[in-house]
Design a protein around this motif. Structure first.
Motif, short mmCIF file in Angstrom:
data_model
loop_
_atom_site.label_atom_id
_atom_site.label_comp_id
_atom_site.label_asym_id
_atom_site.label_seq_id
_atom_site.Cartn_x
_atom_site.Cartn_y
_atom_site.Cartn_z
N ARG A 192 -31.22 34.19 -26.92
CA ARG A 192 -30.47 33.10 -27.54
C ARG A 192 -28.98 33.36 -27.42
O ARG A 192 -28.54 34.50 -27.27
CB ARG A 192 -30.88 32.94 -29.01
N ARG A 193 -28.22 32.30 -27.55
CA ARG A 193 -26.76 32.40 -27.49
C ARG A 193 -26.20 32.12 -28.89
O ARG A 193 -26.63 31.18 -29.56
CB ARG A 193 -26.19 31.41 -26.47
N GLY A 194 -25.25 32.92 -29.29
CA GLY A 194 -24.65 32.76 -30.62
C GLY A 194 -23.83 33.98 -31.00
O GLY A 194 -23.30 34.68 -30.13
N THR A 195 -23.74 34.22 -32.28
CA THR A 195 -22.94 35.33 -32.80
C THR A 195 -23.80 36.59 -32.91
O THR A 195 -24.89 36.55 -33.48
CB THR A 195 -22.36 34.99 -34.18
N THR B 170 -18.80 36.51 -30.78
CA THR B 170 -19.14 35.09 -30.85
C THR B 170 -19.49 34.56 -29.46
O THR B 170 -18.93 34.99 -28.45
CB THR B 170 -17.96 34.28 -31.42
N ASP B 171 -20.44 33.62 -29.44
CA ASP B 171 -20.86 32.92 -28.23
C ASP B 171 -21.26 33.90 -27.12
O ASP B 171 -20.72 33.89 -26.02
CB ASP B 171 -19.73 32.00 -27.73
N VAL B 172 -22.19 34.79 -27.45
CA VAL B 172 -22.71 35.73 -26.45
C VAL B 172 -24.22 35.57 -26.37
O VAL B 172 -24.87 35.15 -27.33
CB VAL B 172 -22.34 37.19 -26.79
N LEU B 173 -24.77 35.88 -25.20
CA LEU B 173 -26.21 35.85 -24.99
C LEU B 173 -26.78 37.18 -25.48
O LEU B 173 -26.30 38.26 -25.09
CB LEU B 173 -26.51 35.66 -23.51
N HIS B 174 -27.81 37.13 -26.34
CA HIS B 174 -28.35 38.37 -26.87
C HIS B 174 -29.84 38.23 -27.15
O HIS B 174 -30.38 37.12 -27.23
CB HIS B 174 -27.63 38.80 -28.15
N GLU C 189 -26.57 42.76 -26.30
CA GLU C 189 -25.98 41.70 -25.50
C GLU C 189 -26.61 41.67 -24.11
O GLU C 189 -26.85 42.71 -23.51
CB GLU C 189 -24.47 41.94 -25.39
N ARG D 92 -31.91 34.10 -19.27
CA ARG D 92 -31.38 32.80 -19.65
C ARG D 92 -31.76 32.48 -21.10
O ARG D 92 -32.77 33.02 -21.59
CB ARG D 92 -31.90 31.71 -18.73
N PRO D 93 -31.01 31.65 -21.76
CA PRO D 93 -31.38 31.26 -23.13
C PRO D 93 -32.79 30.66 -23.15
O PRO D 93 -33.15 29.86 -22.29
CB PRO D 93 -30.32 30.23 -23.52
#
Length: 422
Positions: A52-55, A349-353, A394, A400-401
């Protein structure tokens, strides 16, 4: 009667044999080109997480203990034998609470000898003061006597000089009177100098003797404190944590006798692995889990805090991090209580993890199994990982998300590129 048979043609049999042989060869070739069957993994034994992408909150988790912020170590001022233990650990004490009593006859004899020497020094000071004052008074009397004699001689000289002018006195009598006056004037000056010298030496001698008396008083006070120190008191208000002594035990000067702590002022001391401590700095937020329930922030026993100090040394592969607690401690929190601390390093913030894999290290490239859309199979994908937290990491490249990734240990399938999930 016998009917003669006609021989069958051999061409059909040969074709049948050749066709069978070709079928066998084709089947063998097809079998050699088939991929081996994918190994099977039980779905219930796998941990799966979605990309997912987010904080992403980077955190470091470390065990530790609660320790008092203010601890007083009570040490022995003198050697002695333990004669009495007045209290035991766990008791609340005041600054004047007696913890134990020691005995040492040598210390008491030394104190008595110091008191005797102090008395002698004070008596010597009194005698010297009387002696010097007497000498000063005697010198003042001498000056007064010689001054009186000088005045008489001066008056006699003036009388003889007056008679000489009238012709009623001889020259010898006049000169004798003058010589007597000059002699007494010189003697008076000498006695006056001697009086001034007596005054100066009197002050110096008294100052030296008074300094000696002060030293003896300090020595006597020191020995009195040693004697009083055999009655050991807490020195601070708090809870007696340690008193590792027994009756009859001999202690030496400087030996730690007891440990008194203020229970209301605790801090957390965490032991952070050296590989994770490089990002820990003073001022970062920390959540301390006391596992006692009733924390100030609503969580069960979790108290907020801040990094107060980071130890520069690395004993046994860990870095000691001190945390000052900013919230109220729950009931049951006490010194030496084991706790878990979570230090917040930074917020990305706004990273794929994704959830941190069991075998993935930060800043590395690893092979991860990604589930297909049907969830029945998984294929290995090379993914480049970046910065990591306690339970998440990260994803820089390769995923991919929305991808569902197996994050449990899959080392048993290191040589496989596909898995069958059932």
């Amino acid at each position: 009667m016998d009917i003669p048979r006609q021989p069958r043609p051999k061409r059909g049999r040969i074709a049948l044999v050749a066709g069978g042989a070709l079928a066998i060869v084709a089947g063998s070739v097809a079998l050699t080109r088939l991929e081996p069957a994918a190994p099977t993994a039980e779905r219930g034994t796998l941990w799966v997480d979605s990309v997912r992408r987010g904080t992403l909150v980077r955190q470091v988790r470390a065990p530790g203990t609660l320790v008092p912020e203010h601890v007083r170590i009570v040490s022995a001022l003198t050697a002695g034998r333990v004669e009495q233990l007045a209290v035991r650990p766990g008791v609340t004490v005041a600054p004047g609470t007696v913890l134990l009593e020691l005995s040492n006859p040598d210390v008491q004899l030394q104190a008595l000898e110091a008191e005797r020497q102090l008395g002698q020094a004070e008596a010597s000071l009194v005698a010297l003061r009387n002696q010097l004052e007497t000498a000063r008074l005697q010198q003042q009397a001498s000056v007064a006597t010689i001054t009186s004699e000088f005045n008489d001689a001066r008056r006699n000289a003036e009388v003889f000089e007056s008679l000489d002018r009238k012709g009623l006195s001889s020259t010898n009598e006049v000169e004798r009177a003058r010589d007597r006056a000059r002699e007494l004037a010189s003697r008076r000056e000498i006695e006056q100098r001697r009086l001034a010298l007596v005054g100066r030496t009197l002050g110096e001698q008294l100052a030296l003797e008074e300094a000696n008396v002060r030293r003896m008083r300090d020595v006597a006070r020191f020995h009195r404190e040693r004697v009083a120190g055999m009655r050991v008191v807490a020195g601070d208000a708090g809870v007696l944590q340690e008193l590792p002594l027994e009756l009859g035990q001999w202690v030496v000067p400087g030996q730690a006798l007891a440990r008194v702590a203020q229970p209301g002022r605790l801090k957390a001391v965490l032991r952070v692995p050296e590989t994770q401590a490089k990002d820990v700095v003073i001022g970062q937020g920390v959540a301390i889990d006391t596992r006692t329930g009733g924390g100030s922030n609503g969580a069960a026993g979790v108290v907020p805090g801040r990094v107060l100090r980071v130890d520069p040394s690395v004993p046994n592969g860990t870095v000691t991090v001190e945390v000052t607690l900013e919230g109220a401690l729950p009931r049951g929190a006490r010194a030496d209580l084991s706790v878990d601390g979570t230090i917040e390093i930074e917020r990305l913030t706004d990273v794929l993890h994704v959830g941190r894999p069991a075998y993935g290290q930060p800043e590395s490239t690893v092979g991860l199994f990604v589930l297909d859309a049907d969830g029945a199979h998984a294929r290995r994908v090379q993914a480049r990982l970046g910065r990591a937290s306690v339970s998440a990491i990260e994803v820089v490249q390769g995923l991919r998300p929305g991808d569902r990734v197996i994050i449990s240990d899959v080392s048993q399938w290191d040589g496989q590129d596909r898995l069958r999930i059932k």
